[in-house]
Design a protein around this motif. Sequence first.
Motif, PDB file in Angstrom:
ATOM      1  N   GLU A   5       0.830  -1.205   0.000  1.00  0.00           N
ATOM      2  CA  GLU A   5       0.000   0.000   0.000  1.00  0.00           C
ATOM      3  C   GLU A   5       0.869   1.262   0.000  1.00  0.00           C
ATOM      4  OE1 GLU A   5      -2.627  -0.230   3.311  1.00  0.00           O
ATOM      5  OE2 GLU A   5      -3.851  -1.842   2.461  1.00  0.00           O
ATOM      6  N   GLN A   6       1.941   1.236   0.797  1.00  0.00           N
ATOM      7  CA  GLN A   6       2.836   2.397   0.825  1.00  0.00           C
ATOM      8  C   GLN A   6       3.524   2.592  -0.526  1.00  0.00           C
ATOM      9  OE1 GLN A   6       5.222   2.659   4.702  1.00  0.00           O
ATOM     10  NE2 GLN A   6       4.310   0.636   4.884  1.00  0.00           N
ATOM     11  N   LEU A   7       3.987   1.504  -1.128  1.00  0.00           N
ATOM     12  CA  LEU A   7       4.652   1.599  -2.427  1.00  0.00           C
ATOM     13  C   LEU A   7       3.687   2.106  -3.495  1.00  0.00           C
ATOM     14  CD1 LEU A   7       6.809  -1.648  -2.390  1.00  0.00           C
ATOM     15  CD2 LEU A   7       7.623   0.706  -2.190  1.00  0.00           C
ATOM     16  N   MET A   8       2.438   1.661  -3.429  1.00  0.00           N
ATOM     17  CA  MET A   8       1.453   2.174  -4.373  1.00  0.00           C
ATOM     18  C   MET A   8       1.336   3.686  -4.243  1.00  0.00           C
ATOM     19  SD  MET A   8      -2.650   1.938  -4.374  1.00  0.00           S
ATOM     20  CE  MET A   8      -2.557   3.278  -3.181  1.00  0.00           C
ATOM     21  N   GLY A   9       1.305   4.178  -3.000  1.00  0.00           N
ATOM     22  CA  GLY A   9       1.221   5.615  -2.782  1.00  0.00           C
ATOM     23  C   GLY A   9       2.417   6.360  -3.355  1.00  0.00           C
ATOM     24  N   PHE A  10       3.607   5.771  -3.229  1.00  0.00           N
ATOM     25  CA  PHE A  10       4.805   6.399  -3.793  1.00  0.00           C
ATOM     26  C   PHE A  10       4.713   6.467  -5.313  1.00  0.00           C
ATOM     27  CE2 PHE A  10       7.486   4.633  -0.016  1.00  0.00           C
ATOM     28  CZ  PHE A  10       6.873   5.540   0.828  1.00  0.00           C
ATOM     29  N   LEU A  11       4.284   5.373  -5.924  1.00  0.00           N
ATOM     30  CA  LEU A  11       4.202   5.322  -7.383  1.00  0.00           C
ATOM     31  C   LEU A  11       3.140   6.291  -7.908  1.00  0.00           C
ATOM     32  CD1 LEU A  11       4.563   1.472  -7.927  1.00  0.00           C
ATOM     33  CD2 LEU A  11       6.251   3.229  -8.462  1.00  0.00           C
ATOM     34  N   VAL A  12       2.042   6.418  -7.180  1.00  0.00           N
ATOM     35  CA  VAL A  12       1.015   7.382  -7.580  1.00  0.00           C
ATOM     36  C   VAL A  12       1.604   8.788  -7.597  1.00  0.00           C
ATOM     37  CG1 VAL A  12      -1.099   8.527  -6.808  1.00  0.00           C
ATOM     38  CG2 VAL A  12      -1.006   6.034  -6.909  1.00  0.00           C
ATOM     39  N   GLN A  13       2.420   9.113  -6.589  1.00  0.00           N
ATOM     40  CA  GLN A  13       3.047  10.444  -6.553  1.00  0.00           C
ATOM     41  C   GLN A  13       3.971  10.653  -7.755  1.00  0.00           C
ATOM     42  OE1 GLN A  13       4.451  12.097  -2.716  1.00  0.00           O
ATOM     43  NE2 GLN A  13       3.818  10.137  -1.838  1.00  0.00           N
ATOM     44  N   LEU A  14       4.801   9.655  -8.060  1.00  0.00           N
ATOM     45  CA  LEU A  14       5.706   9.794  -9.203  1.00  0.00           C
ATOM     46  C   LEU A  14       4.928   9.921 -10.506  1.00  0.00           C
ATOM     47  CD1 LEU A  14       8.525   7.228  -8.311  1.00  0.00           C
ATOM     48  CD2 LEU A  14       8.649   9.724  -8.190  1.00  0.00           C
ATOM     49  N   ASN A  15       3.851   9.158 -10.638  1.00  0.00           N
ATOM     50  CA  ASN A  15       3.086   9.179 -11.883  1.00  0.00           C
ATOM     51  C   ASN A  15       2.185  10.405 -12.008  1.00  0.00           C
ATOM     52  OD1 ASN A  15       4.189   6.554 -12.107  1.00  0.00           O
ATOM     53  ND2 ASN A  15       2.463   5.920 -13.376  1.00  0.00           N
ATOM     54  N   SER A  16       1.982  11.112 -10.902  1.00  0.00           N
ATOM     55  CA  SER A  16       1.131  12.304 -10.969  1.00  0.00           C
ATOM     56  C   SER A  16       1.870  13.496 -11.559  1.00  0.00           C
ATOM     57  CB  SER A  16       0.621  12.664  -9.563  1.00  0.00           C
ATOM     58  OG  SER A  16       1.692  13.119  -8.741  1.00  0.00           O
ATOM     59  N   LYS A  17       3.179  13.367 -11.738  1.00  0.00           N
ATOM     60  CA  LYS A  17       3.976  14.439 -12.340  1.00  0.00           C
ATOM     61  C   LYS A  17       4.433  13.978 -13.721  1.00  0.00           C
ATOM     62  CE  LYS A  17       6.974  17.770 -13.153  1.00  0.00           C
ATOM     63  NZ  LYS A  17       6.545  19.040 -13.725  1.00  0.00           N
ATOM     64  N   PRO A  18       3.669  14.255 -14.775  1.00  0.00           N
ATOM     65  CA  PRO A  18       4.085  13.847 -16.118  1.00  0.00           C
ATOM     66  C   PRO A  18       5.189  14.749 -16.635  1.00  0.00           C
ATOM     67  CG  PRO A  18       2.019  15.040 -16.245  1.00  0.00           C
ATOM     68  CD  PRO A  18       2.349  14.924 -14.782  1.00  0.00           C
ATOM     69  N   TRP A  19       6.085  14.179 -17.424  1.00  0.00           N
ATOM     70  CA  TRP A  19       7.164  14.942 -18.055  1.00  0.00           C
ATOM     71  C   TRP A  19       6.858  15.035 -19.554  1.00  0.00           C
ATOM     72  CZ3 TRP A  19      11.215  16.786 -14.990  1.00  0.00           C
ATOM     73  CH2 TRP A  19      11.208  16.331 -13.671  1.00  0.00           C
ATOM     74  N   PRO A  20       7.166  16.145 -20.182  1.00  0.00           N
ATOM     75  CA  PRO A  20       6.713  16.389 -21.568  1.00  0.00           C
ATOM     76  C   PRO A  20       7.506  15.625 -22.618  1.00  0.00           C
ATOM     77  CG  PRO A  20       8.046  18.227 -20.796  1.00  0.00           C
ATOM     78  CD  PRO A  20       7.881  17.305 -19.621  1.00  0.00           C
ATOM     79  N   GLY A  21       7.207  14.341 -22.766  1.00  0.00           N
ATOM     80  CA  GLY A  21       7.778  13.560 -23.862  1.00  0.00           C
ATOM     81  C   GLY A  21       9.278  13.426 -23.829  1.00  0.00           C
ATOM     82  N   LEU A  22       9.870  13.388 -22.641  1.00  0.00           N
ATOM     83  CA  LEU A  22      11.323  13.301 -22.514  1.00  0.00           C
ATOM     84  C   LEU A  22      11.731  11.921 -22.026  1.00  0.00           C
ATOM     85  CD1 LEU A  22      11.881  16.704 -20.681  1.00  0.00           C
ATOM     86  CD2 LEU A  22      12.361  16.229 -23.075  1.00  0.00           C
ATOM     87  N   VAL A  23      12.904  11.468 -22.452  1.00  0.00           N
ATOM     88  CA  VAL A  23      13.501  10.258 -21.910  1.00  0.00           C
ATOM     89  C   VAL A  23      14.921  10.607 -21.495  1.00  0.00           C
ATOM     90  CG1 VAL A  23      14.265   7.908 -22.368  1.00  0.00           C
ATOM     91  CG2 VAL A  23      12.101   8.719 -23.328  1.00  0.00           C
ATOM     92  N   GLY A  24      15.217  10.469 -20.230  1.00  0.00           N
ATOM     93  CA  GLY A  24      16.553  10.820 -19.764  1.00  0.00           C
ATOM     94  C   GLY A  24      16.617  10.873 -18.263  1.00  0.00           C
ATOM     95  N   GLY A  25      17.746  11.332 -17.748  1.00  0.00           N
ATOM     96  CA  GLY A  25      17.922  11.467 -16.318  1.00  0.00           C
ATOM     97  C   GLY A  25      17.633  12.883 -15.866  1.00  0.00           C
ATOM     98  N   LEU A  26      18.111  13.229 -14.666  1.00  0.00           N
ATOM     99  CA  LEU A  26      17.938  14.556 -14.115  1.00  0.00           C
ATOM    100  C   LEU A  26      19.283  15.118 -13.666  1.00  0.00           C
ATOM    101  CD1 LEU A  26      14.667  14.168 -11.985  1.00  0.00           C
ATOM    102  CD2 LEU A  26      14.906  15.105 -14.288  1.00  0.00           C
ATOM    103  N   VAL A  27      19.391  16.424 -13.691  1.00  0.00           N
ATOM    104  CA  VAL A  27      20.635  17.107 -13.335  1.00  0.00           C
ATOM    105  C   VAL A  27      20.307  18.216 -12.340  1.00  0.00           C
ATOM    106  CG1 VAL A  27      22.554  18.519 -14.175  1.00  0.00           C
ATOM    107  CG2 VAL A  27      21.682  16.629 -15.571  1.00  0.00           C
ATOM    108  N   LEU A  28      21.078  18.285 -11.248  1.00  0.00           N
ATOM    109  CA  LEU A  28      20.952  19.379 -10.296  1.00  0.00           C
ATOM    110  C   LEU A  28      21.847  20.524 -10.754  1.00  0.00           C
ATOM    111  CD1 LEU A  28      19.945  20.519  -7.574  1.00  0.00           C
ATOM    112  CD2 LEU A  28      21.926  19.418  -6.497  1.00  0.00           C
TER     113      LEU A  28
END
Length: 369
Positions: free
Chosen positions: A144-167
Amino acid sequence: MSGAEERLPEESIAELSQTLGLPVPTSIKPLQVTAEYHSIYLLRYEGFEHQIPDARADSDDGSVTLVLRVSGRHLPRVKTVNEVGVMTWVRQNTTIPVPGIVRFSASTDNPIGHEFTLLERAPGTSIDIIYHTLSDDDKKNVVEQLMGFLVQLNSKPWPGLVGGLVLEENGAVTPGAPLEETFWQVPDIEKNWSGEEESPESLNPLGHGPFDSYTSLERFKDMVPRIQRLISAITSEPYKPKLDSVKYVLAHKDLHFANIMCDPTSPGIPITAVLDWEFSGIVPATRWNPTRAFLWNGRREDPQSKEEQSRMEKLFEAVCIEKGGTLGLGLLEDVKPNGLQESMQTAIDHIRAIVEVCPRGQAQDKVDA
């Protein structure tokens, strides 16, 4: 030890700590780990919690233990940069528990001669260690906790990009180069391209274009026209609209239980940290679990372990429907590919096996098929 190959002298670690503006640790403890890309040291500081505001105290005495993850030389710079970028974004935009980053360096120009991340120590125990002690109710609470985490990640769509992230230096997190664990890495290159001027940048799509140097794949060159036809098909009508009808999300991609910490002494088995974000990235939602690591106990590779993982996957779907309501159903809809997407991915997986797996000497009996 794994990852960084050699055990580092304590003097070098102490000097690193001082160059980072921290005291000399009162103790330095190397951990025996199975991590392929890192060696790990626990650095204990007694009475200096006010000098390390990013880390929680271990106990009432104010001591602090930090985790020094020392990188191997597999994928210089890009892996550390990606891990820091992803962990920063997750901490800023979700409630997923991720260790705080106290210091990091994507350079080897430091007293230990390695890239590193210095993290606060996550409380608890990794679930793979205590998995056999968990009741079915405990496992459901974890799911149940993992489902909640995945819902959070999936609630932020990225605009057609495939890649990593940079700070970035200004603190912003922006999309970066793609990064996969299957990329050609320094040990592979030294073995397969000895004496040739090849690098992770020349052999992987790290911002420098496609693969172009697989001399060991000469006997498969007749496949190139077929691959070109596949590319032409999936980028044109009528296939492209159906293949593109997918959300892009940030995915961990390796969510087995050895990467998930919990507190087994508290009711509900609360998850205390999700670890190892180094190969995470923005992907089509249908590729959030590319190696099917999700809900694997991380300890055993046998039929019983796989059966248990399959049982947990069914539990996950049931929890999404029962507890997740509309959000859970939306999550399941996002991560399930349609038939055309699945067929395309099957073809691509086989191509990847030919250009990445068999040159490493694996699965030779399956190559021609």
